[in-house]
Scaffold this motif. Sequence first.
Motif, PDB file in Angstrom:
ATOM      1  N   ARG A 188      -2.593   6.527   2.246  1.00 16.90           N
ATOM      2  CA  ARG A 188      -3.441   5.998   3.317  1.00 16.90           C
ATOM      3  C   ARG A 188      -3.552   7.016   4.450  1.00 16.90           C
ATOM      4  N   PRO A 218       0.813  -1.219   0.000  1.00 13.76           N
ATOM      5  CA  PRO A 218       0.000   0.000   0.000  1.00 13.76           C
ATOM      6  C   PRO A 218       0.848   1.272   0.000  1.00 13.76           C
ATOM      7  N   ASN A 231      -8.950  -3.972   7.443  1.00 11.52           N
ATOM      8  CA  ASN A 231      -7.837  -4.912   7.312  1.00 11.52           C
ATOM      9  C   ASN A 231      -7.163  -4.794   5.953  1.00 11.52           C
ATOM     10  N   TYR A 232      -7.950  -4.543   4.912  1.00  4.38           N
ATOM     11  CA  TYR A 232      -7.405  -4.428   3.562  1.00  4.38           C
ATOM     12  C   TYR A 232      -6.822  -3.043   3.301  1.00  4.38           C
ATOM     13  N   SER A 233      -7.478  -2.019   3.848  1.00  4.49           N
ATOM     14  CA  SER A 233      -7.164  -0.648   3.453  1.00  4.49           C
ATOM     15  C   SER A 233      -6.447   0.180   4.515  1.00  4.49           C
ATOM     16  N   LEU A 255     -12.911  -4.291   5.782  1.00  9.42           N
ATOM     17  CA  LEU A 255     -12.333  -3.240   4.947  1.00  9.42           C
ATOM     18  C   LEU A 255     -11.118  -2.573   5.604  1.00  9.42           C
ATOM     19  N   CYS A 314      -4.634  -0.143  -0.448  1.00 10.56           N
ATOM     20  CA  CYS A 314      -4.744  -1.573  -0.119  1.00 10.56           C
ATOM     21  C   CYS A 314      -3.553  -2.341  -0.697  1.00 10.56           C
ATOM     22  N   TRP A 315      -3.308  -3.505  -0.138  1.00 12.93           N
ATOM     23  CA  TRP A 315      -2.344  -4.423  -0.734  1.00 12.93           C
ATOM     24  C   TRP A 315      -2.862  -4.827  -2.099  1.00 12.93           C
ATOM     25  N   LEU A 367      -8.738   3.176  -2.950  1.00 13.53           N
ATOM     26  CA  LEU A 367      -8.538   1.788  -2.529  1.00 13.53           C
ATOM     27  C   LEU A 367      -7.429   1.082  -3.301  1.00 13.53           C
ATOM     28  N   SER A 368      -7.314   1.342  -4.589  1.00 11.10           N
ATOM     29  CA  SER A 368      -6.270   0.664  -5.358  1.00 11.10           C
ATOM     30  C   SER A 368      -4.864   1.063  -4.902  1.00 11.10           C
ATOM     31  N   TRP A 381      -5.926  -7.325  -2.306  1.00 13.58           N
ATOM     32  CA  TRP A 381      -7.021  -7.141  -1.362  1.00 13.58           C
ATOM     33  C   TRP A 381      -8.321  -7.742  -1.870  1.00 13.58           C
ATOM     34  N   GLN A 382      -8.550  -7.709  -3.179  1.00 18.85           N
ATOM     35  CA  GLN A 382      -9.793  -8.274  -3.705  1.00 18.85           C
ATOM     36  C   GLN A 382      -9.824  -9.787  -3.521  1.00 18.85           C
TER      37      GLN A 382
END
Length: 141
Positions: free
Chosen positions: A25, A20, A67-69, A65, A92-93, A88-89, A96-97
Amino acid sequence: MWHLLKNFFYSLRTYPDLSPDLRMRQRVNQILSDRPPLNPEDWHQKFWQSLNITQSVSYFVYQHLPNYSGLDCGRIRPSDRLQEDLHLSLVCWFDWQQSLRQDFFTQFKIDLGEETDLETLSTIEDFIVFLDRQLTPINHL
């Protein structure tokens, strides 16, 4: 031995591309910090109950969310755009999807499928409505 060392250095070189953007962030969290935080119950009641979103889906997003972001979900609003506002892109890692698909399957026993392109969704509301429809697709026809 040479291959292990070569792989190690390659992973160091690609790590920034897959991780990320922590500055972005932090910037998004700073913008969100101006909003009052909501706990999961209030978040559901204020934004999702009137849309007939099941509580289990709103709680799922509220829990996973971040946790991903790394973003505070209690400060996210339905109109927040996934890319333009929350980025988000970037925050996030890279996978993440895939993590979302695995977590959704673990909790709801529903496979979102690999062909599901979450990038086509515009807002958090679109995202949550999409997830909710996966639980009861017949009820939403």
